[in-house]
Design a protein around this motif. Structure first.
Motif, PDB file in Angstrom:
ATOM      1  N   CYS A  22       0.587  -1.158  -0.004  1.00 24.09           N
ATOM      2  CA  CYS A  22       0.075  -0.201  -0.088  1.00 24.09           C
ATOM      3  C   CYS A  22       0.898   1.425   0.072  1.00 24.09           C
ATOM      4  O   CYS A  22       0.476   2.273  -0.883  1.00 24.09           O
ATOM      5  N   VAL A  23       1.727   1.273   0.979  1.00 25.20           N
ATOM      6  CA  VAL A  23       2.723   2.469   0.998  1.00 25.20           C
ATOM      7  C   VAL A  23       3.501   2.639  -0.198  1.00 25.20           C
ATOM      8  O   VAL A  23       3.664   3.754  -0.912  1.00 25.20           O
ATOM      9  N   ASP A  24       3.743   1.618  -0.948  1.00 28.31           N
ATOM     10  CA  ASP A  24       4.323   1.836  -2.230  1.00 28.31           C
ATOM     11  C   ASP A  24       3.709   2.165  -3.374  1.00 28.31           C
ATOM     12  O   ASP A  24       4.128   2.726  -4.536  1.00 28.31           O
ATOM     13  N   GLU A  25       2.378   2.219  -3.140  1.00 29.53           N
ATOM     14  CA  GLU A  25       1.328   2.785  -4.256  1.00 29.53           C
ATOM     15  C   GLU A  25       1.575   4.213  -4.283  1.00 29.53           C
ATOM     16  O   GLU A  25       0.830   4.788  -5.203  1.00 29.53           O
ATOM     17  N   PHE A  26       1.995   5.064  -3.315  1.00 29.66           N
ATOM     18  CA  PHE A  26       1.917   6.283  -3.255  1.00 29.66           C
ATOM     19  C   PHE A  26       3.182   7.072  -3.308  1.00 29.66           C
ATOM     20  O   PHE A  26       4.292   6.688  -2.782  1.00 29.66           O
ATOM     21  N   SER A  27       3.168   8.368  -3.692  1.00 29.65           N
ATOM     22  CA  SER A  27       4.351   9.282  -3.599  1.00 29.65           C
ATOM     23  C   SER A  27       4.788   9.449  -2.061  1.00 29.65           C
ATOM     24  O   SER A  27       3.880   9.636  -1.551  1.00 29.65           O
ATOM     25  N   HIS A  28       6.158   9.736  -2.155  1.00 26.15           N
ATOM     26  CA  HIS A  28       6.586  10.203  -0.978  1.00 26.15           C
ATOM     27  C   HIS A  28       7.450  11.270  -1.274  1.00 26.15           C
ATOM     28  O   HIS A  28       8.684  11.498  -0.357  1.00 26.15           O
TER      29      HIS A  28
END
Length: 149
Positions: A22-28
């Motif tokens: 899930c975290v990998d799906e979004f921009s950081h």
């Protein structure tokens, strides 16, 4: 004894893999986007319950996740929620830059009025105007897969 975090059992939990995916799906690319992705995904996959079950809510690196309130007070699509999500995304720029005073006071500090909305789904993943050396589109973070020269 649930006062000791069972990291081996935690690592075997499917929810941990779901959280990381899930975290990998979004921009950081900004401190807000990083916090938003982490909090949203913690709530989306039920990590608070998983951490509690394995006695990890007192672990220094994990305890904050157990304190996230997974319901935004007036709802993610409320006027306040939408305004906070948009403004914090605009005001909290790059991850490596020191956050502005507005970003710190309103978006990311403990007790900041917009921090409660960090559990909401992140704003749209940015589209990048470049392709990676392998011909693929960059990841949500803007980074390309592969090794550095």
């Amino acid at each position: 004894d649930h006062s000791v975090c069972n990291l081996n059992a935690l690592e075997a939990e499917p929810a941990l893999g779901q959280y990381l995916d899930c975290v990998d799906e979004f921009s950081h690319r900004s401190i807000w986007r990083h916090i938003n992705a982490a909090r949203h995904c913690t709530c989306r996959v039920g990590m608070r319950e998983v951490l509690a079950r394995h006695g990890c809510c007192s672990h220094p690196a994990l305890k904050d996740m157990c304190d996230y309130q997974c319901e935004a007070p007036s709802g993610c699509s409320s006027v306040a929620g939408t305004a906070c999500m948009t403004r914090c995304d605009d005001e909290c720029l790059h991850l490596t830059d020191a956050p502005s005073q507005y970003c710190t006071d309103t978006c990311i500090s403990p007790g900041a009025r917009c921090l409660v909305y960090a559990v909401c789904p992140p704003v749209a993943v940015p589209e990048y105007q470049y392709t990676c050396d392998d011909g693929n589109q960059p990841h949500a973070s803007g980074c390309c897969r592969g090794t550095l020269p």
